[in-house]
Design an enzyme around this catalytic site. Structure first.
Site, PDB file in Angstrom:
ATOM      1  N   SER A  21      45.241  41.125  36.033  1.00  0.00           N
ATOM      2  CA  SER A  21      45.711  42.387  34.970  1.00  0.00           C
ATOM      3  C   SER A  21      45.427  43.240  35.657  1.00  0.00           C
ATOM      4  O   SER A  21      45.689  44.701  35.205  1.00  0.00           O
ATOM      5  CB  SER A  21      45.143  42.010  33.754  1.00  0.00           C
ATOM      6  OG  SER A  21      43.887  42.149  33.844  1.00  0.00           O
ATOM      7  N   GLN A  44      45.373  51.506  33.114  1.00  0.00           N
ATOM      8  CA  GLN A  44      46.300  50.874  33.957  1.00  0.00           C
ATOM      9  C   GLN A  44      46.342  49.496  33.930  1.00  0.00           C
ATOM     10  O   GLN A  44      47.224  48.851  34.576  1.00  0.00           O
ATOM     11  CB  GLN A  44      46.821  51.727  35.184  1.00  0.00           C
ATOM     12  CG  GLN A  44      47.160  52.953  35.029  1.00  0.00           C
ATOM     13  CD  GLN A  44      47.288  53.643  36.457  1.00  0.00           C
ATOM     14  OE1 GLN A  44      46.450  53.459  37.196  1.00  0.00           O
ATOM     15  NE2 GLN A  44      48.353  54.306  36.858  1.00  0.00           N
ATOM     16  N   ASN A  45      45.112  49.034  33.484  1.00  0.00           N
ATOM     17  CA  ASN A  45      44.706  47.561  33.392  1.00  0.00           C
ATOM     18  C   ASN A  45      45.608  47.080  32.483  1.00  0.00           C
ATOM     19  O   ASN A  45      45.951  47.332  31.322  1.00  0.00           O
ATOM     20  CB  ASN A  45      43.590  47.207  33.041  1.00  0.00           C
ATOM     21  CG  ASN A  45      43.096  45.830  33.261  1.00  0.00           C
ATOM     22  OD1 ASN A  45      43.610  44.881  32.978  1.00  0.00           O
ATOM     23  ND2 ASN A  45      42.298  45.471  34.398  1.00  0.00           N
ATOM     24  N   GLN A  46      46.571  46.049  32.762  1.00  0.00           N
ATOM     25  CA  GLN A  46      47.652  45.245  31.952  1.00  0.00           C
ATOM     26  C   GLN A  46      47.060  44.252  31.096  1.00  0.00           C
ATOM     27  O   GLN A  46      47.990  43.682  30.247  1.00  0.00           O
ATOM     28  CB  GLN A  46      48.687  44.696  32.872  1.00  0.00           C
ATOM     29  CG  GLN A  46      49.318  45.784  33.891  1.00  0.00           C
ATOM     30  CD  GLN A  46      50.394  45.116  34.824  1.00  0.00           C
ATOM     31  OE1 GLN A  46      50.112  44.029  35.311  1.00  0.00           O
ATOM     32  NE2 GLN A  46      51.270  46.020  35.191  1.00  0.00           N
ATOM     33  N   PHE A  47      45.716  44.005  31.002  1.00  0.00           N
ATOM     34  CA  PHE A  47      45.319  42.635  30.166  1.00  0.00           C
ATOM     35  C   PHE A  47      45.928  43.035  28.826  1.00  0.00           C
ATOM     36  O   PHE A  47      46.291  41.785  28.130  1.00  0.00           O
ATOM     37  CB  PHE A  47      43.918  42.944  30.204  1.00  0.00           C
ATOM     38  CG  PHE A  47      43.315  41.941  29.259  1.00  0.00           C
ATOM     39  CD1 PHE A  47      42.889  40.697  29.818  1.00  0.00           C
ATOM     40  CD2 PHE A  47      42.816  41.907  28.169  1.00  0.00           C
ATOM     41  CE1 PHE A  47      42.324  39.696  29.302  1.00  0.00           C
ATOM     42  CE2 PHE A  47      42.070  41.054  27.413  1.00  0.00           C
ATOM     43  CZ  PHE A  47      41.936  39.960  27.841  1.00  0.00           C
TER      44      PHE A  47
END
Length: 162
Positions: A139, A39-42
């Site tokens: 992020s 789920q990290n948007q990086f």
């Protein structure tokens, strides 16, 4: 609380942009990869900057694509005690030698901080360096601001890669 350590920098000598996180979260530490939490948007946030769908690539190819575009990664915290993954839980932090890395990257144009904790710890360590410092919305999945709201801030990083 467990003592946690950051990864080595992922930085080629010709990097033009250095993105600094705070300290890898539990999932990243377990996987041995930057920004491994699904789920990290990086990777989604950085994809438009480099014009490639980084999220669709395997990890080695992601790092290769960043290297090709002149993007380096590291964290501001070398070691710290922390329960879980939240930056608010970081205790007894020792910082990485950010200034030494910045000085070793002769083409570096900017350092971007991925989130408030990275900026709070990292900015004072780079105050003497002649490089542009950029604060980004985190992020992390703990930052509930939408991807769409974060994206313009991240896309602005492209100016340092041109």
């Amino acid at each position: 609380m467990t003592l946690k350590s950051s990864f080595p920098p992922a930085a080629a000598p010709d990097a033009r942009l250095l993105i600094l996180g705070s300290l890898p979260g539990e999932r990243s530490l377990a996987a041995g990869r930057y920004y491994a939490h699904p789920q990290n948007q990086f990777w989604r946030l950085l994809s438009p900057v480099v014009g490639r769908d980084l999220h669709a690539l395997d990890y080695a190819d992601r790092l290769g694509a960043l290297r090709d575009w002149g993007v380096a990664l590291w964290d501001v915290v070398a070691t710290a005690r922390r329960k879980g993954s939240g930056d608010a839980q970081i205790l007894n932090a020792t910082a990485n030698d950010l200034a030494a890395l910045v000085r070793s990257l002769s083409r570096l144009r900017a350092v971007a901080f991925n989130g408030g904790a990275a900026a709070k710890i990292g900015r004072p360590l780079l105050a003497e360096e002649r490089v542009t410092l950029v604060d980004l919305p985190s992020s992390s999945p703990l930052n509930t601001v939408s991807l769409a709201a974060k994206q313009p801030h991240w896309e602005a990083l492209g100016q340092y890669l041109a």
